[in-house]
Enzyme design. Structure first.
Site, mmCIF file in Angstrom:
data_model
loop_
_atom_site.group_PDB
_atom_site.id
_atom_site.type_symbol
_atom_site.label_atom_id
_atom_site.label_comp_id
_atom_site.label_asym_id
_atom_site.label_seq_id
_atom_site.Cartn_x
_atom_site.Cartn_y
_atom_site.Cartn_z
ATOM 1 N N ASN A 98 0.830 -1.204 0.000
ATOM 2 C CA ASN A 98 0.000 0.000 0.000
ATOM 3 C C ASN A 98 0.864 1.254 0.000
ATOM 4 O O ASN A 98 1.097 1.855 -1.048
ATOM 5 C CB ASN A 98 -0.953 -0.005 1.196
ATOM 6 C CG ASN A 98 -2.155 0.896 0.989
ATOM 7 O OD1 ASN A 98 -2.049 1.950 0.386
ATOM 8 N ND2 ASN A 98 -3.301 0.480 1.490
ATOM 9 N N ASP A 99 1.356 1.660 1.162
ATOM 10 C CA ASP A 99 2.104 2.917 1.258
ATOM 11 C C ASP A 99 3.358 2.929 0.391
ATOM 12 O O ASP A 99 3.741 3.973 -0.143
ATOM 13 C CB ASP A 99 2.493 3.185 2.714
ATOM 14 C CG ASP A 99 1.272 3.352 3.612
ATOM 15 O OD1 ASP A 99 0.272 3.921 3.141
ATOM 16 O OD2 ASP A 99 1.328 2.910 4.775
ATOM 17 N N VAL A 100 4.016 1.780 0.238
ATOM 18 C CA VAL A 100 5.291 1.736 -0.484
ATOM 19 C C VAL A 100 5.103 1.838 -1.990
ATOM 20 O O VAL A 100 6.092 1.880 -2.737
ATOM 21 C CB VAL A 100 6.080 0.458 -0.139
ATOM 22 C CG1 VAL A 100 6.441 0.436 1.329
ATOM 23 C CG2 VAL A 100 5.302 -0.802 -0.519
#
Length: 459
Positions: free
Chosen positions: A386-388
């Site tokens: 997700n964030d990466v």
């Protein structure tokens, strides 16, 4: 046994520690490096037992049996997704062990000979401070990773208490060094340091747990080194220093990978989150697909990049991912795996998962290697990350994760994201990748979706 032979054994153990750590720098040599370091520890333990005048071995044997039993059960029973919290516990137990040993010799200094009082009391106080803070801080880290405790208090009272407990611990350590006869000061130091460890980790969120684990690992090494000075034990000083230094380097690497300062991590500050805006951002802009439709796209691909995340670990989908890659490669497709430095909940988490599924090492690419190739990639298959992979880190200066290095999967011709829902990652913000014009969302359990893709491809 002559002291020169003991020191020679300690020197050999120290060399094996260094060679072992060097081996851990590559997946190809990690297993051999781990074995090398273990042999060094065995030599160090045996030399210590021979060197010291042991009154009774019963308690030592009992400790070896109990510790070995716990280690074997943990190795066999703990799932790979729970490995981060297990590492957190190990860090805590290491710090507690160092603090207990230091406290024992400080309480009964007559058991040691040849150690200057200033060295004994100074190093003992340092070990108690660092070790107990590591222990309580690691317990909080374990509780958060295990989802036993999900709070993140960041009020003024917590921050003030944090600073006051640290200041009190340092002052008490200094006063005890000045007057070692005041043992109540020493035990009060244990209490304030324990409080500091709790207040330090309570404000830290899940997104920063990889950094916290690395930092606590470093602290456990520092506590061991301090205990080594208290005991005047060379191998403990060396091994503790190695762990402390490597942990600090890893902490720096993790902070750099997340574009976060250590001060921000320890304050729990991730900036203003906009998770509540997710539904509005996604409304009417998310394109869904199905395994059968996705397979039609994969049939035209020549280069596929697979990007694993913590969702893959939770779903235990690594073997299904490997099977899907085998099907693609059997059709002449080039498959690469893009691994972000902080994918998962601890450094190297994804590498271990993929190695468990027998993914060849030469198919693993780190972020700097694979990012320039995404523009030439037909499909980027994101599984649970997700964030990466959030383009906001690169394109939105106002984003809380602005500047964090990411995997540029959005530059691939087509992006297929396997995810249970549109829920945010650890950072708590919506992912603009999900509404990109070249992104298709495949909602469902990671393992189930990968098996459906495999079945559809074989048909």
């Amino acid at each position: 046994m002559p002291s020169n032979l003991i020191n020679l054994a300690y020197l050999l153990a120290s060399v094996l520690f260094i060679v072992g750590i060097k081996g851990l720098s590559s997946p190809r040599t990690a297993r051999r490096g781990n074995l090398t370091s273990s042999c060094g520890m065995l030599i160090a333990v045996l030399a210590t037992l021979v060197d010291r005048h042991i009154v009774s071995f019963e308690w030592i044997v009992a400790g070896v049996v109990v510790g070995s039993l716990i280690g074997v059960v943990s190795a066999l029973k703990v799932s790979i997704t729970a490995m981060p919290q297990l590492v957190a516990l190990f860090n805590g137990f290491g710090g507690a062990a160092s603090a207990l040993v230091a406290a024992t010799v400080v309480a009964d200094p007559g058991t040691l000979q040849g150690v200057p009082p200033a060295q004994l009391y100074g190093a003992g106080s340092a070990s108690l401070l660092i070790g107990t803070a590591t222990f309580t801080g690691s317990l909080v880290a374990w509780a958060k990773l295990q989802e036993v405790y999900g709070g993140q208090p960041r009020g003024a009272a917590v921050m003030v208490g944090n600073k006051l407990s640290l200041a009190a611990s340092v002052l008490l350590a200094g006063y005890f060094l000045y007057d070692p006869a005041q043992m109540w000061v020493f035990w009060t130091l244990a209490a304030t340091a324990s409080l500091y460890g709790l207040l330090l980790t309570l404000p830290i969120g899940g997104a920063d747990m990889p950094v916290v684990i690395a930092l606590l690992n470093s602290w456990s090494g520092m506590a061991a080194a301090a205990t080594g000075f208290a005991l005047s034990n060379n191998v403990l000083i060396i091994s503790g220093s190695l762990v402390g230094a490597s942990g600090l380097f890893l902490t720096r690497v993790m902070c750099k990978a997340m574009n976060r300062s250590l001060a921000d991590v320890l304050s729990g500050d991730l900036g203003a989150t906009v998770a509540t805006q997710g539904n509005e951002i996604y409304q009417g802009r998310v394109k869904r697909t199905s395994p059968d439709e996705a397979v039609l796209i994969f049939e035209t691909a020549r280069v596929v990049a697979i990007v694993p995340g913590y969702g893959m670990a939770v779903a235990q989908a690594q073997h299904a991912v490997r099977e899907f890659a085998n099907v693609l490669q059997g059709r002449g497709v080039e498959v690469r795996y893009g691994v972000h430095p902080v994918a998962g909940r601890m450094p190297g988490h994804m590498n271990v998962l993929l190695a468990e599924a027998d993914v060849p090492y030469d198919e693993l690419y780190d972020m700097d290697q694979i990012n320039p190739t995404f523009s030439e990639t037909d499909i980027a298959l994101v599984i649970g990350a997700n964030d990466v992979v959030n383009p906001a880190a690169r394109d939105d200066a106002a984003s809380p994760i602005a500047g964090m290095p990411i995997l540029d999967v959005d530059k691939a011709r087509t992006v297929i994201v396997i995810k249970r829902s549109l829920s945010p990652g650890f950072a708590g913000i919506p992912n603009k990748l999900f509404i990109a014009p070249n992104t298709l969302m495949l909602f469902g359990d990671g393992k189930a979706m990968m098996r459906e893709l495999v079945a559809a491809m074989k048909q």
